[in-house]
Design a protein around this motif. Sequence first.
Motif, PDB file in Angstrom:
ATOM      1  N   ASN A  91       0.839  -1.207   0.000  1.00 12.11           N
ATOM      2  CA  ASN A  91       0.000   0.000   0.000  1.00 12.11           C
ATOM      3  C   ASN A  91       0.876   1.260   0.000  1.00 12.11           C
ATOM      4  OD1 ASN A  91      -1.378   2.140   2.016  1.00 12.11           O
ATOM      5  ND2 ASN A  91      -2.965   1.162   0.789  1.00 12.11           N
ATOM      6  N   PHE A  92       1.974   1.228   0.757  1.00 15.14           N
ATOM      7  CA  PHE A  92       2.878   2.389   0.819  1.00 15.14           C
ATOM      8  C   PHE A  92       3.524   2.633  -0.549  1.00 15.14           C
ATOM      9  CE2 PHE A  92       6.867   4.588   1.975  1.00 15.14           C
ATOM     10  CZ  PHE A  92       6.334   5.630   2.708  1.00 15.14           C
ATOM     11  N   ALA A  93       3.919   1.533  -1.218  1.00 14.27           N
ATOM     12  CA  ALA A  93       4.558   1.671  -2.540  1.00 14.27           C
ATOM     13  C   ALA A  93       3.567   2.283  -3.534  1.00 14.27           C
ATOM     14  CB  ALA A  93       5.042   0.307  -3.030  1.00 14.27           C
ATOM     15  N   THR A  94       2.305   1.850  -3.490  1.00 16.16           N
ATOM     16  CA  THR A  94       1.298   2.402  -4.407  1.00 16.16           C
ATOM     17  C   THR A  94       1.084   3.877  -4.104  1.00 16.16           C
ATOM     18  OG1 THR A  94       0.223   0.250  -4.437  1.00 16.16           O
ATOM     19  CG2 THR A  94      -1.053   2.092  -5.303  1.00 16.16           C
ATOM     20  N   SER A  95       0.951   4.212  -2.806  1.00 11.80           N
ATOM     21  CA  SER A  95       0.733   5.622  -2.433  1.00 11.80           C
ATOM     22  C   SER A  95       1.900   6.489  -2.906  1.00 11.80           C
ATOM     23  CB  SER A  95       0.610   5.765  -0.910  1.00 11.80           C
ATOM     24  OG  SER A  95      -0.579   5.161  -0.480  1.00 11.80           O
ATOM     25  N   THR A  96       3.111   5.994  -2.683  1.00 10.19           N
ATOM     26  CA  THR A  96       4.305   6.770  -3.048  1.00 10.19           C
ATOM     27  C   THR A  96       4.371   6.963  -4.561  1.00 10.19           C
ATOM     28  OG1 THR A  96       5.435   5.841  -1.143  1.00 10.19           O
ATOM     29  CG2 THR A  96       6.840   6.834  -2.822  1.00 10.19           C
ATOM     30  N   GLN A  97       4.073   5.884  -5.299  1.00 12.72           N
ATOM     31  CA  GLN A  97       4.174   5.945  -6.756  1.00 12.72           C
ATOM     32  C   GLN A  97       3.161   6.961  -7.314  1.00 12.72           C
ATOM     33  OE1 GLN A  97       1.894   3.987  -9.119  1.00 12.72           O
ATOM     34  NE2 GLN A  97       3.067   4.857 -10.819  1.00 12.72           N
ATOM     35  N   VAL A 112       6.600   0.432   8.241  1.00  8.58           N
ATOM     36  CA  VAL A 112       7.214  -0.390   7.193  1.00  8.58           C
ATOM     37  C   VAL A 112       8.712  -0.551   7.477  1.00  8.58           C
ATOM     38  CG1 VAL A 112       7.789  -0.524   4.724  1.00  8.58           C
ATOM     39  CG2 VAL A 112       5.494   0.200   5.435  1.00  8.58           C
ATOM     40  N   ALA A 113       9.370   0.567   7.845  1.00  6.59           N
ATOM     41  CA  ALA A 113      10.814   0.513   8.110  1.00  6.59           C
ATOM     42  C   ALA A 113      11.135  -0.443   9.265  1.00  6.59           C
ATOM     43  CB  ALA A 113      11.335   1.915   8.425  1.00  6.59           C
ATOM     44  N   LEU A 149       4.434  -5.255   8.518  1.00  6.20           N
ATOM     45  CA  LEU A 149       3.873  -5.236   7.165  1.00  6.20           C
ATOM     46  C   LEU A 149       2.390  -5.592   7.127  1.00  6.20           C
ATOM     47  CD1 LEU A 149       6.839  -6.803   5.140  1.00  6.20           C
ATOM     48  CD2 LEU A 149       6.496  -4.432   5.869  1.00  6.20           C
ATOM     49  N   GLY A 150       1.792  -5.816   8.304  1.00  6.27           N
ATOM     50  CA  GLY A 150       0.356  -6.129   8.326  1.00  6.27           C
ATOM     51  C   GLY A 150       0.115  -7.573   8.716  1.00  6.27           C
ATOM     52  N   ARG A 151      -0.980  -8.123   8.208  1.00  4.53           N
ATOM     53  CA  ARG A 151      -1.329  -9.503   8.576  1.00  4.53           C
ATOM     54  C   ARG A 151      -0.237 -10.487   8.183  1.00  4.53           C
ATOM     55  NH1 ARG A 151      -6.789 -11.268   9.431  1.00  4.53           N
ATOM     56  NH2 ARG A 151      -8.094  -9.449   9.687  1.00  4.53           N
TER      57      ARG A 151
END
Length: 356
Positions: free
Chosen positions: A232-238, A259-260, A264-266
């Motif tokens: 989700n972070f990669a999509t938002s950043t892109q 994330v760092a 990462l979630g479930r």
Amino acid sequence: MTKDIQTVGVVGAGTMGAGIAQLLVQHDIEVHLYDVSESVLTLGEERVLKGLERAERPGAFNLMRKTTRMDALETCDLVIEAASEDLAVKLEVFRKLDTLMEPTRPIATNTSSLPIARIAAATENPQRVVGMHFFNPAPIMRLVEVVRSEFTSDATVATIEALAESLEKTAVRCKDTPGFIVNRVARPFYLQSMRLVERGAGTPADIDRVMREAGFKMGALELVDLIGLDVNFATSTQIYQALGSPDRLKPTALQAMLVAKGYLGRKKSGGFYAYGENPPGTINPVLEDLVPEMGSHPMKPHDVLKTVIDAVVQEARVAVSEEVASRESVDTAMRLGMGWPKGPFEWEKTISRDAS
Ligand code: NAD
């Protein structure tokens, strides 16, 4: 209506390729499924067969052909590319398909994030290249975004829309812009929910509860845990960067820190929530360190809802003003692509009525 589309080539036998192949054969269209190796294809075919069994249509498997030779797609009426999300891979596939297939036959890509014009420019016939963006799982999700680049011809769009209709999908037209409609207009749903946690308006459970009570199947934070915080972070950043880094779409510091730290979630270590032995809805204890003020400035449920919806509406308005899609298409896309109870412009009317 799609009598002229009897055979479709599908490139890539992964999650989406297999789902699209299943959908096509279920609608009596012969499929040539192409991937790089026999073993990948065998797995892809198993997915198709399982899907057909679930749909109680195992007989449709007779329409499946598999191949590791791209030239088997030469006589297909249309090809849908669902190979890995890697520009170099797509450029190579489109270059080869373009030389192989007659120029009047459309070639569609299921890319979620690559510009259609960039892919089209690798071909000699960019007018036949179009985005046909299915949602996962393709046999079930009703939405298809039909993404038109500056090169795409009317005939290509018409063929893809007719195919979508014959597959019982709702096609919405969309301009070739970052995130298309759904992935873009959904950004503030995630971002604003995270910002509310950052500014102490509530815990993730408080924010998600408001959204569920308003009719969303899931709150944004539990949904991000399911998608994966990294994905989700990669999509938002892109999308943020591709749209020129506007403040309103800036990814949150909270998500970056999680994330760092490997949350990462479930799928790994939990995210906004903790999993494993913990009762459902347990907040990840690391949030107490990352947001010491969490929940210390509680907001009323209506204000939480309004804050999130206002941001979604703002993005929807910007997208419409940039002619990404019509207001009606944005509403339809968000209802069918995200499973939201209402589209942004439909929400806007309800929320302002509640406030008055
Ligand atoms: P995936 O990794 O499950 O499958 C990709 C497949 O492409 C693999 O089987 C791989 O072997 C194959 N492949 C790689 N290079 C190839 C080549 N040169 N020729 C033929 N096949 C090749 O990926 P996916 O999730 O199915 O995604 C496929 C496409 O669909 C991507 O463009 C993605 O952005 C898009 N998409 C994905 C989703 C989703 O939720 N997974 C939703 C909508 C769109």
